[in-house]
Every structure is written in C-alpha cells, then in structure tokens.
Design an enzyme around this catalytic site. Structure first.
Site, PDB file in Angstrom:
ATOM      1  N   GLY A 251      58.944 -29.937 -34.034  1.00  0.00           N
ATOM      2  CA  GLY A 251      57.180 -29.682 -33.949  1.00  0.00           C
ATOM      3  C   GLY A 251      56.860 -31.488 -34.608  1.00  0.00           C
ATOM      4  CD  GLU A 286      65.661 -25.777 -33.247  1.00  0.00           C
ATOM      5  OE1 GLU A 286      63.810 -25.718 -33.159  1.00  0.00           O
ATOM      6  OE2 GLU A 286      66.654 -24.716 -33.848  1.00  0.00           O
ATOM      7  N   GLY A 288      62.474 -32.751 -30.610  1.00  0.00           N
ATOM      8  CA  GLY A 288      62.834 -32.822 -29.187  1.00  0.00           C
ATOM      9  C   GLY A 288      61.029 -33.805 -28.503  1.00  0.00           C
ATOM     10  NE  ARG A 321      51.753 -32.625 -24.271  1.00  0.00           N
ATOM     11  CZ  ARG A 321      51.442 -33.868 -24.979  1.00  0.00           C
ATOM     12  NH1 ARG A 321      50.978 -34.359 -23.761  1.00  0.00           N
ATOM     13  NH2 ARG A 321      50.244 -32.891 -25.669  1.00  0.00           N
ATOM     14  CE1 TYR A 325      49.393 -26.461 -24.417  1.00  0.00           C
ATOM     15  CE2 TYR A 325      50.436 -27.983 -23.799  1.00  0.00           C
ATOM     16  CZ  TYR A 325      50.547 -27.091 -23.665  1.00  0.00           C
ATOM     17  OH  TYR A 325      51.114 -26.011 -23.590  1.00  0.00           O
ATOM     18  CB  CYS A 352      42.407 -29.320  -3.548  1.00  0.00           C
ATOM     19  SG  CYS A 352      40.942 -29.376  -2.965  1.00  0.00           S
TER      20      CYS A 352
END
Length: 423
Positions: A251, A286, A288, A321, A325, A352
């Site tokens: 995160g 973790e 990423g 994205r 978001y 479109c």
C-alpha cells in the site's frame, strides 16, 4: 543526456532526453514505437530491479512478497525469483503465471476474498507456501480439501485492523466496512483462529492485514502494525501457540505528478514498522505499486489535435485508472522538442466515452501535431493488469528495456485474438 529522474520521482531511473527525444534504458521512444507499435508500455528493467533491491535491503530479516496484481508476467516472475523476493497472487490466473514463471511454490502467498474451490485445490495440490484465509466459507472449503487430500496446508488469517487509511475510498481495505478479511473488533478474527487451530491439516503460520493502497502516511501503517501485533500476542497467550509471522500487506504510495508529495522509502516504512512489532515476530510486506508503477512509461501516438484536446491511439481500455478513481497523470511530448510556447491540453483516448480522459490539463508545446509521440510516466501498476477490450480494442504490449536492448514481456493483443473468442 538530461535526466528526468533527477527532477522528480515519476520517471524511471534511466529516463532522459537526447536532442529532445525521450529515451528509456538507452533507447529512444521513436525506435521503440517503430519496432513495437503504439500504444506501448516501456518498462525500465534496471529501475524495477533496483526498487526490488531497496525493499529486500529494508527488510533483511523479513519477507518481501511482490504484489502481483500490480503487474505480472512470467519473465518478471523470473526477476523476482532471482532477486530473492516472494510473490503474492490473488486469483487462479495469477497463480498460473507464477507457476509458468518458475516461482517456487513455497515462496507464493495466495490472497483473495472469494477463492473458488478449483483455485484452492490448484494451490493446495501445487504445495503453495501459504493461503490467506479471508472468510469462514473459505475456511470450510479449505478444510474439506485438505481432509480429502491428506495434505497439510500453511495458512494466515486476514484480519481487519479497523484502520481507515487516508486514500481513495475504493483503495481503502483496512476498515470495518470492507469486503476483505475478518473483523478484529467483532471477534470474527479470534473465532477464525480457533477454527484453524481445531482443523486437522491446517497450520496457522501467521496473521495478515492490508489497509489499502496509495498511502503516504506512515502513521496509518504504524497504527495497523500495533493493533495486529497486540492481537497476535493475545492469540499466542490464549492458545499457547507460537505465531511466527505478521504480514502487514502493501500500500505504500507513489507520486504520479511532478513536484507531488514525496513517497516514504521502503527503509522509512521498515523503521516505522519495527517500532510497532516485537523483535520475535517475522515481518512480511507486499509492495506492488511502489515497485512497478514508476518503472514504466506509456507511449502513445497523437492522432488528432482539436482545440485543447489531443487524441491518442489508446485510452481508458489501457489505463482505466483516471475514469475509475479520478487518478491524475502528467505527460510530455516525447518524440521531439517543441518549437512553440506551451499551451494547456487535455489528452484523451479513442473510445466512445466523454470520460475517456488520460491526462487532464497538462502543458505541452503549442505545436503538438498528429504523428507526435506523447509519454505518460508512472504507468507500470494497475494499467496493463487492469486493461480491457472496450470497443474491441486490443491491449498494448509490455516491452522491457535495458542497456540499449529491448524485449517483449507481453506481446500485443491482436484483432484475431479477440475474434477467436466468439463462438
């Protein structure tokens, strides 16, 4: 060669300009576009490897599991294996890529809030290192599988620590109102511990939490770590067991805009977590996005310029994205130096939808024209992995560059690929 990375954190480490042209890994974007077409994701392999190394150096006595959902390919799995990282997967498809890439089963952790029986069976039969149990239904399915197969399966329990991180609502996963994990506050997590310990064939090796994504506040990570460490010690005291591992997820945020808030480093995160977690507990993390995102540049060709709209040959299908978001990006004219004063443009895609916007309000040379190449940095996470085929548009390739050489990690999808799906 002028270096972008010296100016901000959004460009790959080897990115720079020569005679106005953007180069990554020693290769100009013009050559890459000619060889591989556009759109194309250009991944700086040296940058990716360096970011992996920074994480393993920050956690020398812990475990670093790369978050495969950010971006995954068999060749990349090979890099992770070589560099000493483990891998976090969350679907049967990602599990298959891990196997194809040669990651040892014991170095793979399987997440997911709704793993199917088939996915669980594939993981157990492969001998996967750990399954993160996310619900009581999953626990029952897993118990049936190990009972039928006579296997012994290491598991962790995903716990909701009750931490609402400062991030987009769709990216927050540590509070009570999330689909992930079992609640510490309600007693669900404690009950899951009891059930795992009472189930033959299941071995409780750790506890897991993940509070969300794109987080810059180390205080949120520290709060979650303190709560999880306290819960772990309560479990050990209640049941007389030793729980060796605390996986605090990923995160850590990255800046997407020049001059934005600097991201904490892996070492800074490690220092914050060590304060909160007892020395006798092995930490796992973790990362990423914080590894993959800054390593990659998305390169597009301009098709039309109309007023303040610059239309390119990709869009929301290869980068969902911004539409999903409201994610903000920057962009540059990449194939040459502009000859006109800058103007404010909006870079849009070919789909479109009026909402098919890649970059809102970015300054580009006023003489930008069809045939030019534009580059959008920080495009390595949740873009190719989340890409789709809206309007039947094939997905772009991913090309790794290093020391003047380029190779395809993921080939370009074709219309024939898409048409072959129809019955």
């Amino acid at each position: 060669m002028g270096s972008y990375h010296e100016m901000d954190q959004v460009w790959p480490r080897t990115a720079g300009r020569t005679d106005g042209e953007l180069r990554v890994g020693g290769i100009g974007v013009g050559e890459l576009a000619a060889r591989f077409g556009t759109p194309v994701y250009v991944l700086d392999e040296d940058d990716f490897r360096a970011r992996c190394a920074a994480w393993t150096a920050a956690f020398p006595t812990g475990d670093v599991h790369y978050g495969g959902k950010a971006f995954l390919a068999p060749a990349l799995v090979g890099w992770l294996r070589e560099l000493g990282l483990s891998l976090d997967v969350c679907t049967g498809g990602e599990l298959a890529v891990a196997r194809l890439g040669g990651m040892p089963a014991e170095r793979v952790v399987f997440h997911g809030n709704n793993k199917s029986v088939a996915e669980l069976r594939a993981a157990v039969e492969w001998g996967i290192g750990c399954i993160v149990v996310d619900s009581f239904h999953e626990l029952d399915r897993l118990a049936d599988l190990v009972r039928a197969g006579g296997a012994r399966q290491p598991v962790m329990i995903r716990v909701k620590p009750g931490v609402d991180a400062d991030t987009h609502a769709a990216l927050a996963t540590g509070g009570e109102n999330t689909k992930f994990g079992l609640s510490m506050a309600s007693g669900e997590a404690a009950e899951a511990v009891r059930r795992v310990l009472a189930t033959p064939g299941l071995e409780l090796v750790g506890l897991h939490s993940h509070i969300g994504s794109q987080i810059f506040d180390l205080g949120s990570f520290t709060t979650a770590a303190e709560r999880m460490a306290r819960f772990l010690k309560e479990v050990e005291a209640e049941h007389g067991v030793r729980i060796a591992r605390l996986d605090l997820g990923g995160g850590l945020g990255v800046p997407y805009l020049p001059g934005g808030e600097p991201a904490p480093t892996p070492a800074e995160l490690a220092d914050a977590l060590r304060v909160a977690v007892p020395d006798d507990v092995r930490l796992a993390v973790e990362p990423g996005r914080s590894i993959a995102a800054p390593t990659t540049v998305a390169v597009y060709e301009v098709g039309t310029v109309k007023g303040h709209y610059v239309s390119v040959d990709g869009g929301m299908s290869d980068n969902p994205r911004p539409a999903t978001y409201g994610a903000a990006y920057t962009a540059v004219l990449a194939s040459r130096a502009g000859q006109a004063p800058p103007r404010t443009f909006t870079i849009v895609g070919k789909h479109c939808e009026s909402g098919d916007v890649l970059v809102q309000s970015v300054e580009l040379p006023g003489d930008i024209r069809p045939g030019d190449l534009v580059a959008i940095p920080c495009s390595g996470a949740y873009q190719r992995s989340a890409a789709g085929n809206y309007n039947q548009v094939p997905r772009p390739p991913v090309v790794a560059v290093r020391d003047g050489a380029a190779r395809t990690l993921v080939r370009r999808e074709t219309q024939e690929d898409l048409l072959s799906l129809f019955v």
